[in-house]
Design a protein around this motif. Structure first.
Motif, PDB file in Angstrom:
ATOM      1  N   LYS A  66     -22.960 -43.091  37.888  1.00 32.42           N
ATOM      2  CA  LYS A  66     -22.900 -42.057  38.912  1.00 32.42           C
ATOM      3  C   LYS A  66     -24.177 -41.943  39.741  1.00 32.42           C
ATOM      4  O   LYS A  66     -24.379 -40.965  40.438  1.00 32.42           O
ATOM      5  CB  LYS A  66     -22.577 -40.708  38.273  1.00 32.42           C
ATOM      6  CG  LYS A  66     -21.182 -40.678  37.684  1.00 32.42           C
ATOM      7  CD  LYS A  66     -20.840 -39.320  37.172  1.00 32.42           C
ATOM      8  CE  LYS A  66     -19.450 -39.318  36.603  1.00 32.42           C
ATOM      9  NZ  LYS A  66     -19.050 -38.042  36.086  1.00 32.42           N
ATOM     10  N   ASN A  67     -25.010 -42.954  39.688  1.00 38.39           N
ATOM     11  CA  ASN A  67     -26.235 -42.971  40.482  1.00 38.39           C
ATOM     12  C   ASN A  67     -25.911 -43.650  41.810  1.00 38.39           C
ATOM     13  O   ASN A  67     -25.735 -44.865  41.880  1.00 38.39           O
ATOM     14  CB  ASN A  67     -27.339 -43.719  39.740  1.00 38.39           C
ATOM     15  CG  ASN A  67     -28.664 -43.643  40.460  1.00 38.39           C
ATOM     16  OD1 ASN A  67     -28.734 -43.360  41.656  1.00 38.39           O
ATOM     17  ND2 ASN A  67     -29.734 -43.901  39.715  1.00 38.39           N
ATOM     18  N   LYS A  68     -25.871 -42.879  42.880  1.00 34.51           N
ATOM     19  CA  LYS A  68     -25.465 -43.401  44.187  1.00 34.51           C
ATOM     20  C   LYS A  68     -26.415 -44.484  44.704  1.00 34.51           C
ATOM     21  O   LYS A  68     -26.001 -45.327  45.503  1.00 34.51           O
ATOM     22  CB  LYS A  68     -25.350 -42.264  45.207  1.00 34.51           C
ATOM     23  CG  LYS A  68     -24.160 -41.380  44.947  1.00 34.51           C
ATOM     24  CD  LYS A  68     -23.986 -40.340  46.029  1.00 34.51           C
ATOM     25  CE  LYS A  68     -22.778 -39.477  45.720  1.00 34.51           C
ATOM     26  NZ  LYS A  68     -22.513 -38.509  46.777  1.00 34.51           N
ATOM     27  N   SER A  69     -27.643 -44.491  44.262  1.00 32.76           N
ATOM     28  CA  SER A  69     -28.585 -45.514  44.737  1.00 32.76           C
ATOM     29  C   SER A  69     -28.241 -46.901  44.204  1.00 32.76           C
ATOM     30  O   SER A  69     -28.737 -47.902  44.714  1.00 32.76           O
ATOM     31  CB  SER A  69     -30.014 -45.140  44.351  1.00 32.76           C
ATOM     32  OG  SER A  69     -30.174 -45.198  42.940  1.00 32.76           O
ATOM     33  N   HIS A  70     -27.375 -46.986  43.201  1.00 24.86           N
ATOM     34  CA  HIS A  70     -26.958 -48.280  42.655  1.00 24.86           C
ATOM     35  C   HIS A  70     -25.819 -48.907  43.449  1.00 24.86           C
ATOM     36  O   HIS A  70     -25.368 -49.998  43.115  1.00 24.86           O
ATOM     37  CB  HIS A  70     -26.518 -48.124  41.195  1.00 24.86           C
ATOM     38  CG  HIS A  70     -27.628 -47.736  40.281  1.00 24.86           C
ATOM     39  ND1 HIS A  70     -27.419 -47.275  39.004  1.00 24.86           N
ATOM     40  CD2 HIS A  70     -28.983 -47.731  40.455  1.00 24.86           C
ATOM     41  CE1 HIS A  70     -28.566 -47.001  38.438  1.00 24.86           C
ATOM     42  NE2 HIS A  70     -29.532 -47.265  39.300  1.00 24.86           N
ATOM     43  N   TYR A  71     -25.342 -48.218  44.474  1.00 26.29           N
ATOM     44  CA  TYR A  71     -24.212 -48.688  45.278  1.00 26.29           C
ATOM     45  C   TYR A  71     -24.694 -48.966  46.708  1.00 26.29           C
ATOM     46  O   TYR A  71     -24.701 -48.071  47.543  1.00 26.29           O
ATOM     47  CB  TYR A  71     -23.099 -47.635  45.297  1.00 26.29           C
ATOM     48  CG  TYR A  71     -22.498 -47.351  43.945  1.00 26.29           C
ATOM     49  CD1 TYR A  71     -21.389 -48.045  43.506  1.00 26.29           C
ATOM     50  CD2 TYR A  71     -23.030 -46.372  43.107  1.00 26.29           C
ATOM     51  CE1 TYR A  71     -20.819 -47.779  42.268  1.00 26.29           C
ATOM     52  CE2 TYR A  71     -22.480 -46.105  41.870  1.00 26.29           C
ATOM     53  CZ  TYR A  71     -21.372 -46.812  41.455  1.00 26.29           C
ATOM     54  OH  TYR A  71     -20.809 -46.550  40.231  1.00 26.29           O
ATOM     55  N   PRO A  72     -25.092 -50.203  46.994  1.00 28.80           N
ATOM     56  CA  PRO A  72     -25.644 -50.494  48.320  1.00 28.80           C
ATOM     57  C   PRO A  72     -24.609 -50.596  49.443  1.00 28.80           C
ATOM     58  O   PRO A  72     -24.963 -50.565  50.609  1.00 28.80           O
ATOM     59  CB  PRO A  72     -26.345 -51.842  48.118  1.00 28.80           C
ATOM     60  CG  PRO A  72     -25.644 -52.469  46.972  1.00 28.80           C
ATOM     61  CD  PRO A  72     -25.199 -51.341  46.096  1.00 28.80           C
TER      62      PRO A  72
END
Length: 126
Positions: A47-53
């Motif tokens: 759920k860490n949005k920074s892991h989804y580029p």
């Protein structure tokens, strides 16, 4: 006595109409099994949005109720590396992805769930 019976029948009709309206507001319309228990919501593991580029906006035809939204979200959230959030009013799905995806991937997955992807656009992340 006759007016009492007519008044009572009208009261029953109004109560049933209000009950039905409240149920539709809370549970969506009858398009896909509102009387059945809703599917269990599948949540993405990460759920860490920074892991989804990568981010995509899908326009999806056929979503008519909250059960439709859950079904569309589940079909994408069940794939590792994807996080989907559908918007019933706009008929869109915002998808975050760890890898770049083709439009055909979204069309196939959502098509298997019974819905049609009208357009796929990639959002440039800053």
């Amino acid at each position: 006595m006759g007016s009492f019976v007519v008044g009572f029948i009208l009261l029953v009709i109004v109560v049933l109409a209000v009950k039905s309206s409240v149920h539709r507001i809370l549970h969506g319309s009858a398009c896909c099994g509102e009387r059945d228990a809703p599917e269990k919501k599948i949540k993405p593991a990460d759920k860490n949005k920074s892991h989804y580029p990568y981010e995509y906006i899908l326009v999806v035809d056929g979503m008519r109720c909250s059960n439709c939204v859950r079904r569309v979200e589940n079909v994408l959230n069940s794939v590792d590396g994807f996080w989907a959030k559908a918007n019933l009013e706009k008929k869109t799905v915002n998808v975050l992805s760890k890898t770049q995806a083709e439009a055909s991937f979204f069309e196939k997955r959502i098509g298997e769930a019974g819905y049609t992807v009208l357009s796929v656009s990639q959002v440039e992340k800053s």
